[in-house]
Structures are given as C-alpha cells and as structure tokens.
Scaffold this motif. Structure first.
Motif, PDB file in Angstrom:
ATOM      1  N   ALA A   1      -0.446   9.823  -9.676  1.00  0.00           N
ATOM      2  CA  ALA A   1      -1.159   9.084  -8.628  1.00  0.00           C
ATOM      3  C   ALA A   1      -1.268   9.886  -7.329  1.00  0.00           C
ATOM      4  O   ALA A   1      -2.386  10.096  -6.817  1.00  0.00           O
ATOM      5  CB  ALA A   1      -0.476   7.736  -8.396  1.00  0.00           C
ATOM      6  N   PRO A   2      -0.173  10.372  -6.722  1.00  0.00           N
ATOM      7  CA  PRO A   2      -0.324  11.151  -5.482  1.00  0.00           C
ATOM      8  C   PRO A   2      -1.073  12.467  -5.695  1.00  0.00           C
ATOM      9  O   PRO A   2      -1.781  12.924  -4.795  1.00  0.00           O
ATOM     10  CB  PRO A   2       1.116  11.413  -5.044  1.00  0.00           C
ATOM     11  CG  PRO A   2       1.950  11.200  -6.253  1.00  0.00           C
ATOM     12  CD  PRO A   2       1.243  10.164  -7.046  1.00  0.00           C
TER      13      PRO A   2
ATOM     14  N   TYR B   1      -4.640  11.607  -5.677  1.00  0.00           N
ATOM     15  CA  TYR B   1      -5.031  11.234  -4.306  1.00  0.00           C
ATOM     16  C   TYR B   1      -5.241  12.477  -3.436  1.00  0.00           C
ATOM     17  O   TYR B   1      -6.226  12.591  -2.697  1.00  0.00           O
ATOM     18  CB  TYR B   1      -3.955  10.326  -3.711  1.00  0.00           C
ATOM     19  CG  TYR B   1      -4.279   9.839  -2.316  1.00  0.00           C
ATOM     20  CD1 TYR B   1      -5.200   8.818  -2.116  1.00  0.00           C
ATOM     21  CD2 TYR B   1      -3.646  10.408  -1.196  1.00  0.00           C
ATOM     22  CE1 TYR B   1      -5.494   8.370  -0.834  1.00  0.00           C
ATOM     23  CE2 TYR B   1      -3.939   9.967   0.080  1.00  0.00           C
ATOM     24  CZ  TYR B   1      -4.865   8.954   0.256  1.00  0.00           C
ATOM     25  OH  TYR B   1      -5.162   8.532   1.519  1.00  0.00           O
TER      26      TYR B   1
ATOM     27  N   ALA C   1      -8.372  14.307  -4.520  1.00  0.00           N
ATOM     28  CA  ALA C   1      -9.582  13.611  -4.050  1.00  0.00           C
ATOM     29  C   ALA C   1      -9.836  13.886  -2.573  1.00  0.00           C
ATOM     30  O   ALA C   1     -10.975  14.085  -2.128  1.00  0.00           O
ATOM     31  CB  ALA C   1      -9.443  12.108  -4.305  1.00  0.00           C
ATOM     32  N   GLN C   2      -8.757  13.909  -1.775  1.00  0.00           N
ATOM     33  CA  GLN C   2      -8.918  14.197  -0.349  1.00  0.00           C
ATOM     34  C   GLN C   2      -9.445  15.618  -0.105  1.00  0.00           C
ATOM     35  O   GLN C   2     -10.288  15.850   0.768  1.00  0.00           O
ATOM     36  CB  GLN C   2      -7.580  14.018   0.368  1.00  0.00           C
ATOM     37  CG  GLN C   2      -7.238  12.562   0.683  1.00  0.00           C
ATOM     38  CD  GLN C   2      -6.026  12.449   1.591  1.00  0.00           C
ATOM     39  OE1 GLN C   2      -5.106  13.272   1.526  1.00  0.00           O
ATOM     40  NE2 GLN C   2      -6.020  11.434   2.451  1.00  0.00           N
TER      41      GLN C   2
ATOM     42  N   PHE D   1     -11.605   2.459  -0.461  1.00  0.00           N
ATOM     43  CA  PHE D   1     -10.315   2.767  -1.065  1.00  0.00           C
ATOM     44  C   PHE D   1      -9.239   2.955   0.000  1.00  0.00           C
ATOM     45  O   PHE D   1      -8.080   2.571  -0.194  1.00  0.00           O
ATOM     46  CB  PHE D   1     -10.412   4.037  -1.928  1.00  0.00           C
ATOM     47  CG  PHE D   1     -10.946   3.778  -3.317  1.00  0.00           C
ATOM     48  CD1 PHE D   1     -10.169   3.136  -4.267  1.00  0.00           C
ATOM     49  CD2 PHE D   1     -12.229   4.156  -3.667  1.00  0.00           C
ATOM     50  CE1 PHE D   1     -10.670   2.897  -5.548  1.00  0.00           C
ATOM     51  CE2 PHE D   1     -12.724   3.921  -4.923  1.00  0.00           C
ATOM     52  CZ  PHE D   1     -11.951   3.276  -5.886  1.00  0.00           C
ATOM     53  N   ALA D   2      -9.593   3.572   1.095  1.00  0.00           N
ATOM     54  CA  ALA D   2      -8.621   3.828   2.160  1.00  0.00           C
ATOM     55  C   ALA D   2      -8.101   2.521   2.749  1.00  0.00           C
ATOM     56  O   ALA D   2      -6.924   2.413   3.124  1.00  0.00           O
ATOM     57  CB  ALA D   2      -9.242   4.698   3.242  1.00  0.00           C
TER      58      ALA D   2
ATOM     59  N   THR E   1      -5.443   0.945   0.090  1.00  0.00           N
ATOM     60  CA  THR E   1      -4.558   1.901  -0.585  1.00  0.00           C
ATOM     61  C   THR E   1      -3.307   1.238  -1.156  1.00  0.00           C
ATOM     62  O   THR E   1      -2.914   1.481  -2.313  1.00  0.00           O
ATOM     63  CB  THR E   1      -4.136   3.012   0.395  1.00  0.00           C
ATOM     64  OG1 THR E   1      -5.303   3.661   0.892  1.00  0.00           O
ATOM     65  CG2 THR E   1      -3.231   4.021  -0.286  1.00  0.00           C
TER      66      THR E   1
ATOM     67  N   ALA F   1      -2.458   0.963  -5.071  1.00  0.00           N
ATOM     68  CA  ALA F   1      -1.267   1.651  -5.576  1.00  0.00           C
ATOM     69  C   ALA F   1      -0.387   0.701  -6.373  1.00  0.00           C
ATOM     70  O   ALA F   1       0.133   1.056  -7.451  1.00  0.00           O
ATOM     71  CB  ALA F   1      -0.484   2.249  -4.410  1.00  0.00           C
TER      72      ALA F   1
ATOM     73  N   TYR G   1      -2.079   0.071  -9.654  1.00  0.00           N
ATOM     74  CA  TYR G   1      -1.946   1.250 -10.521  1.00  0.00           C
ATOM     75  C   TYR G   1      -0.576   1.277 -11.181  1.00  0.00           C
ATOM     76  O   TYR G   1      -0.457   1.477 -12.399  1.00  0.00           O
ATOM     77  CB  TYR G   1      -2.170   2.512  -9.681  1.00  0.00           C
ATOM     78  CG  TYR G   1      -1.912   3.804 -10.415  1.00  0.00           C
ATOM     79  CD1 TYR G   1      -2.914   4.404 -11.175  1.00  0.00           C
ATOM     80  CD2 TYR G   1      -0.666   4.436 -10.338  1.00  0.00           C
ATOM     81  CE1 TYR G   1      -2.673   5.594 -11.844  1.00  0.00           C
ATOM     82  CE2 TYR G   1      -0.416   5.626 -11.004  1.00  0.00           C
ATOM     83  CZ  TYR G   1      -1.424   6.205 -11.758  1.00  0.00           C
ATOM     84  OH  TYR G   1      -1.185   7.382 -12.416  1.00  0.00           O
TER      85      TYR G   1
END
Length: 369
Positions: free
Chosen positions: A35-36, A39, A42-43, A64-65, A68, A72, A75
């Motif tokens: 997950a991180p 993330y 994607a950033q 999404f922001a 979050t 999370a 997820y």
C-alpha cells in the motif's frame, strides 16, 4: 500406536501448521507493505506532470487525497479478510485431501495416495508407508491363515494313519491269543510307536492353539547355560543314534545367564531337533557357545541340503515348513522356529539363520543381563 509414530505425526502436523502460519504472516506483510509503496509510486508519477483543475486525473487525485484514511482502512480490512478467508479455506482443502487419503488407506486397489497440494508431501509419504504396511500385513495374515488351515487339514488326515495302525495291531492281538511271543512283542512295539506319533500330532494341535490364543510370558532366574546345553545333548542321544549322528558341544564352563530357563530350553530343543531332522546321516552337529562382556553367542551348525534364500527368508514365519509335502510325518506344525524367535526377542536377543555349502547355521545372541 508406537510412541515414535505418534511423535512423528505430531511433528508433521506442527510443521504443516508452522508452514501455513509463516505463509500467512508473509502474505500479510507483503500486502501491507504494498500500500505505501503504491502510494509513493503514484505520487512520483503524478509529480512528473503539470495538471489543470479540469483534468480527470487531477480531480481523482484530490478525491483520493481527501479520503486517504477511509481508503486505507478499506484496503486493509478487505484485503486482510480476503487473505484470512483464503488460508482458512485452504486449511479445509488440506483436511478434505487428508480425509480422502485416509479412506483409501484400507482400500487394496494397488494405487498409492497422491495429494495435489505440495504442502502435504510429507503426510502423503507417511500415509503411503502406512498403506503399504497394512497391505503387507494383511497379505501375510492371509497367507498364515491359509497355511494354518492347510496344516490342520494335513494333521487331521495324518491322525487317521496311526489310529488305524494301533486299532489294527491291537485287534490282531485280541483275535489271535495263540500268537507267538515274538510277534506279540513286535505288534506291541509297533502300536506303541504309532501311539507316540499320535501323541505328537495331537500336541501339534495344542501347539497351534497355544500360539494363537496366548502370549508368551517370561519367568526370569539365573541358570547355568553350559549345563543346560550339556543336558540337551544328553537327552537327544537316542534321536541322534537313530540317524547315526553325533553332537559336539564347544562351550566354556559354567556360563551364567539370567533368563527364563524353560522357554530357552524350548528354543534350544527346537533348534537341535531341526538340526537332527535336516542333517545328512553319519554327520556331526556342532553347538558352539562363546561369551563377551555383554552377551552369550550360540551357534547350531549341521551338515544338510543348502536351504534356498527364498525359503531361508521365511523360515521364522508362523506355520511355514521347509518340507511343503502333505505329510507331517517328518515335520511339525511349522511353529517351532516362529516360537523360538518370539522367545529370543522377548529376552531382548536376536536369532538368525544362514545356509551355504551344504551347511545350515542358526545363531542366537542373548544378553547376559
């Protein structure tokens, strides 16, 4: 069940459980770490370009922001649930495979158990070993039962011969009172011989019954093994003389053994009786006794027809006789060596047989204490 088998089973179950737990933990760690990483990736991709407010990706990124934390949690919650359900169902799948394999253990279909899951390979191997052992034991039991049934039929048939002879000669003695003393003595001797053979055959029946219905128990005491063997050779002199055989005992004086003397006497009696029965005429039987720090070693050796390897490997089986002919006149019930082996092993000893170059040897090793 044997303690070693139970220990091995527990070890297999523990190993499979540990393997499943490690795989579960590893899957959770990888899923959580993904997950991180996604993330951050994607950033980085988002920062490589300049976006306008009306761009779809710009609006999705801000959406999404703003959510979050909720995303999370979703997820983690959904992913962890799916992972746990997968491993939970996999455990039931393993259980179903093992149950199906257990059902096939007792099927004599000639096929081995095969699991589709690699994690069950060790359990598959052990269950196949169990299936093969059960199959071999079942066949051995069937063969032993068949040999016993045939032997009982042979003994019952052979009982008629001495009975007929005894009745016939006694009838002659009764019907002919004027018979000469020489003929009378001859008929009496023949009747006595046949009666003794009849007694031996009846004892064979009792032998079969005792072996099947009771277990052998030992009553220990200290015994002079050398004297026991000397007495054995002395008692066999008439039988040895009948076949013109000699028996030599090579033994140190006064060897003391802690054992059940009556049961061991039976072992030595069977071994010497076999040696007499399967020796060439005009030959010597040798009984050797040696002692080391922990055990007494005996060797019964005679000269006779070499026993083939396939028969030698079965010589200690129940109801197995080297002479497979129908008559029991020259042999017993095939229990002597089987019982001898059981008695020796109850004394924590070992008995073995070998044959080559027209020599037959039986070796017995017995612990001194």
């Amino acid at each position: 069940m044997d303690a070693r088998v139970k220990k091995k089973n527990r070890s297999l179950v523990f190993g499979l459980r540990r393997q499943q737990l490690l795989r579960l933990v590893l899957t959770l760690v990888l899923y959580t770490a993904a997950a991180p990483l996604l993330y951050i990736l994607a950033q980085l991709l988002y920062s490589l370009f300049i976006w306008q407010e009306y761009d779809l990706i710009y609006r999705l990124a801000h959406w999404f922001a703003d959510r979050t934390a909720i995303l999370a949690l979703g997820y983690i919650g959904l992913g962890y649930t799916a992972i746990f359900l997968h491993y939970f169902s996999q455990s039931f799948s393993y259980l179903e495979e093992v149950l199906e394999g257990a059902e096939s253990i007792y099927e004599d279909d000639g096929e081995l158990i095969s699991f589709s899951s690699p994690a069950l390979s060790q359990i598959e191997t052990q269950m196949n070993q169990l299936k093969l052992t059960l199959r071999n034991n079942q066949r051995a039991a069937q063969e032993a039962e068949k040999r016993k049934t045939e032997l009982v039929a042979y003994l019952a048939h052979d009982l008629k011969t001495p009975i007929t002879s005894v009745i016939g000669y006694l009838s002659l003695l009764q019907d002919e009172p004027q018979i000469s003393q020489e003929m009378r003595t001859r008929y009496v001797n023949i009747s006595l011989e046949k009666a003794r053979r009849l007694d031996e055959l009846i004892n064979e029946f009792f032998e079969i019954t005792r072996f099947n219905l009771s277990s052998i128990s030992l009553e220990y005491s200290r015994v002079n093994l050398t004297r026991m063997l000397e007495q054995l050779v002395f008692e066999f002199r008439p039988m040895l003389t009948e076949k013109n055989l000699t028996c030599r005992l090579d033994a140190p004086a006064d060897v003391i053994l802690y054992c059940d003397p009556d049961k061991l006497q039976r072992v030595f009696d069977n071994l010497l009786r076999n040696a007499v029965g399967y020796s060439y005429p005009d030959t010597e039987i040798v009984i050797s006794l040696s002692v080391d720090a922990s055990a007494a070693h005996l060797l019964f050796e005679n000269q006779g027809m070499t026993i083939p390897a396939e028969k030698l490997s079965r010589i200690f089986e129940q109801f197995y006789r080297l002479d497979s002919s129908r008559t029991t006149a020259s042999g017993g019930a095939g229990l002597g060596l089987a019982i001898a082996k059981e008695i020796v092993e109850l004394h924590h000893g070992r008995i073995s047989a070998s044959s080559e170059d027209e020599k037959i040897r039986f070796a017995v090793d017995l612990p001194l204490k």
